[in-house]
Design an enzyme around this catalytic site. Structure first.
Site, PDB file in Angstrom:
ATOM      1  N   ASP A 175       5.712  -3.521  10.959  1.00 14.58           N
ATOM      2  CA  ASP A 175       4.328  -3.421  11.306  1.00 14.58           C
ATOM      3  C   ASP A 175       3.855  -3.522  12.472  1.00 14.58           C
ATOM      4  OD1 ASP A 175       4.828  -6.109  11.134  1.00 14.58           O
ATOM      5  OD2 ASP A 175       3.204  -6.829   9.709  1.00 14.58           O
TER       6      ASP A 175
ATOM      7  N   SER B 154       7.636  -5.346   6.607  1.00 15.59           N
ATOM      8  CA  SER B 154       7.201  -6.324   7.657  1.00 15.59           C
ATOM      9  C   SER B 154       8.008  -7.760   7.421  1.00 15.59           C
ATOM     10  CB  SER B 154       5.536  -6.547   7.713  1.00 15.59           C
ATOM     11  OG  SER B 154       5.268  -5.206   7.997  1.00 15.59           O
TER      12      SER B 154
ATOM     13  N   ARG C 237       0.792  -1.110  -0.184  1.00 10.66           N
ATOM     14  CA  ARG C 237       0.003   0.115  -0.031  1.00 10.66           C
ATOM     15  C   ARG C 237       0.832   1.088   0.014  1.00 10.66           C
ATOM     16  NH1 ARG C 237      -3.468   0.914   4.678  1.00 10.66           N
ATOM     17  NH2 ARG C 237      -1.618  -0.039   5.695  1.00 10.66           N
TER      18      ARG C 237
HETATM   19  C1  BGC Z   1       7.762 -11.170  10.066  1.00  8.37           C
HETATM   20  C2  BGC Z   1       7.478  -9.909  10.951  1.00  8.37           C
HETATM   21  C3  BGC Z   1       6.059  -9.369  10.786  1.00  8.37           C
HETATM   22  C4  BGC Z   1       5.157 -10.321  10.875  1.00  8.37           C
HETATM   23  C5  BGC Z   1       3.737  -9.705  10.351  1.00  8.37           C
HETATM   24  C6  BGC Z   1       6.529 -11.998  10.044  1.00  8.37           C
HETATM   25  O1  BGC Z   1       6.491 -12.748   9.249  1.00  8.37           O
HETATM   26  O2  BGC Z   1       9.041 -11.665  10.201  1.00  8.37           O
HETATM   27  O3  BGC Z   1       8.595  -9.009  10.614  1.00  8.37           O
HETATM   28  O4  BGC Z   1       5.923  -8.325  11.863  1.00  8.37           O
HETATM   29  O5  BGC Z   1       5.352 -11.255   9.707  1.00  8.37           O
HETATM   30  O6  BGC Z   1       3.524  -9.151   9.436  1.00  8.37           O
END
Ligand code: BGC
Length: 532
Positions: A272, A219, A149
């Site tokens: 995130d 993320s 996004r």
């Molecule tokens: C990632 C994290 C992320 C989480 C939620 C995981 O697979 O390693 O960094 O915060 O997913 O999106």
């Protein structure tokens, strides 16, 4: 299926069913609560530490599965022996949850001191939470897993925000192609977003003369070395784009902007969970934990800098810092959480086998796949779908049984489980299901969904215990599982009670919305004030 993109219809019928259901759920919840409160009362005189937490036996809820000698099994009922066997496999009772939480606290402490822990405990360099009076308009990018996004977030100074955004699907080709193609795609989305702003009338020329600042929610686990730089430790959630692991995600993005001759600078790189914590704190200042329960799972929380002994930088007078736990990798050494053969099969089918195994028990990317492996096994042993199980090609396709199907199945309370039939017969192409088949399918979804909720609750219990916040704090939680999967939040609350006793009442689990977009914008906007 490319991934578990949860698409939930908002049709009125579903809403009415969900509404009716939640009345039922509330009733059951109250009754469960009474029993639990009675148990908790018995423990109330004990100190509220994980070593002495109230323990309750989750097996009570399975008693209806146990065959009674005088009870004849109706052909509409699933085989009780199958149910009991599976229930036993997927059950994580109160005692076990407490052990898990305790082990997580120990791993958190280890991860704050060294890099030698399953929990990465990454210092985010975000040292303050917002006050709610911040104002202005900021750009944010959000790459979560399923979607990308571009957002423009306007902060109104009273804890409120306005967001203009564009949303794009990240295709499997992009996820698994070259890193340059992936990041070029992001830059192109930003370009189109800026050019489509009717009010500002941005031109092509403006894109390389004006400077645009943005926060990037990325993320994935990154070794964050400053507020706007971090090296990708490894891909997960179905990504494997080349030439990215070990590289700075901000440089990869910045290079893509340069290739398009766009003058964009990335002022914050944000996970995130950090975004969720910060943005939820903007409207609920007592927020100390941010959790994602969606395609992936993870949590961030506020830690005292003096406890982060591996952090060697000068915190410039700050006392606290947000830590990204990366709890998806918790118990990768497999010492505390019981795993089933189905969990191992799911793990082996991923590009990052043997890592992020906690995430693979909890998140939306994997729950449907665990369920599918159970169903495939039961077809082989002749315990389910006798009429048509072996005829379904779809059942043997990896990820064909989506987590969204489980959600739909758990939401079906009709007498003949007609929507379960639609999922099985129309979407999974299993002809001639019986009511017993459908009931068994639903029970399996419940077991897997419930285990996921309870494990997430153990993680939160560990974090609030580690923070010493059992006397009260808010946990902002974003993601489709928490928001949309039936009973997920109630099951978490039940488990929190089993682990923490009465103290669980002080922990508010609250739906957070769009932390990834708004949090990144807030951190980018306030980089000077919020970061070290
Ligand atoms: C990632 C994290 C992320 C989480 C939620 C995981 O697979 O390693 O960094 O915060 O997913 O999106």
């Amino acid at each position: 299926m490319s991934n578990n993109d949860f698409t939930y219809g908002l049709a009125t019928g579903i809403a009415i069913c969900a509404g009716l259901f939640s009345l039922g759920a509330a009733f059951v919840y109250i009754n469960n609560q009474r029993a639990k409160n009675a148990k908790a009362a018995a423990h109330a005189s004990q100190p509220l530490a994980l070593s002495s937490i109230a323990v309750s036996d989750d097996r009570a809820s399975t008693s209806s599965f146990v065959p009674n000698e005088t009870h004849k099994i109706s052909p509409d009922e699933p085989n009780p022996a199958t149910l009991v066997r599976l229930q036993h496999l997927f059950e994580v009772n109160g005692d076990k949850l407490s052990q898990i939480a305790k082990h997580m606290v120990a791993e958190m402490k280890k991860g704050l001191a060294t890099d030698d822990s399953t929990l990465k405990m990454i210092p985010t360099h975000v040292v303050r939470r917002p006050k709610g009076d911040e104002t202005g308009s900021y750009l944010a990018l959000d790459l979560g897993g399923t979607n990308f996004r571009v957002c423009e977030v306007t902060l109104d100074g009273r804890g409120g925000t306005r967001v203009r955004q564009s949303k794009h699907t990240v295709t499997d080709d992009l996820k698994n192609g070259t890193g340059a193609a992936l990041f070029d795609f992001f830059a192109e989305c930003v370009k189109q977003f800026l050019l489509s702003d009717d009010q500002k009338e941005v031109t092509d020329k403006d894109l390389h003369t004006n400077e645009f600042k943005l926060g990037f929610t990325f993320s994935f686990a990154v070794n964050q070395v400053s507020i706007n730089s971090g090296f990708l430790m490894g891909w997960n959630k179905g990504f494997s784009a080349s030439d990215c692991v070990g590289k700075d995600a901000v440089v990869l993005l910045q290079d893509a902007f340069k290739r398009k001759r766009m003058n964009v600078s990335v002022t914050a790189l944000v996970n995130d969970t950090t975004g969720t914590l910060v943005s939820h704190a903007y409207s609920a200042p007592d927020t100390y934990v941010g959790v994602i329960l969606g395609t992936g799972t993870n949590a961030a929380y506020v830690e005292k800098i003096e406890n982060i002994t591996k952090y060697k930088k000068d915190p410039a007078g700050a006392k606290d810092m947000i830590i990204n736990t990366e709890w998806g990798a918790f118990d990768d050494e497999m010492v505390v959480i019981p795993r089933t053969k189905y969990d191992h099969k799911v793990d082996r089918g991923t590009a990052n086998a043997k890592s992020w195994t906690f995430e693979k028990l909890i998140s939306g990317m994997y729950l449907g796949e665990i369920c599918r492996y159970v169903l495939v096994d039961l077809v082989k042993t002749g315990e389910i779908y006798i009429a048509g199980g072996s005829k379904s090609k779809t059942l043997s396709v990896p990820h064909a049984f989506e987590t969204a199907f489980m959600s739909r199945i758990e939401r079906d309370h009709s007498l003949d489980l007609s929507d379960v039939r639609t999922v099985l017969e129309d979407l999974m192409h299993i002809p001639g299901t019986t009511l017993a088949d459908r009931r068994l399918t639903k029970a399996i979804c419940e077991m897997i969904g419930k285990r996921a909720a309870r494990l997430s609750a153990a993680g939160i219990a560990a974090i609030v215990t580690k923070m010493n916040k059992l006397d009260g704090c808010t946990v902002g939680i974003d993601g489709s599982l928490f928001e949309l999967y039936p009973h997920f939040s109630n099951r978490m609350r039940d488990a929190m009670h089993e682990i923490l006793g009465f103290s669980a009442e002080n922990i508010v689990l609250e739906q957070a919305r769009d932390g990834s977009g708004q949090g990144a914008a807030l951190i980018a906007a306030l980089a000077g004030k919020l970061t070290a």
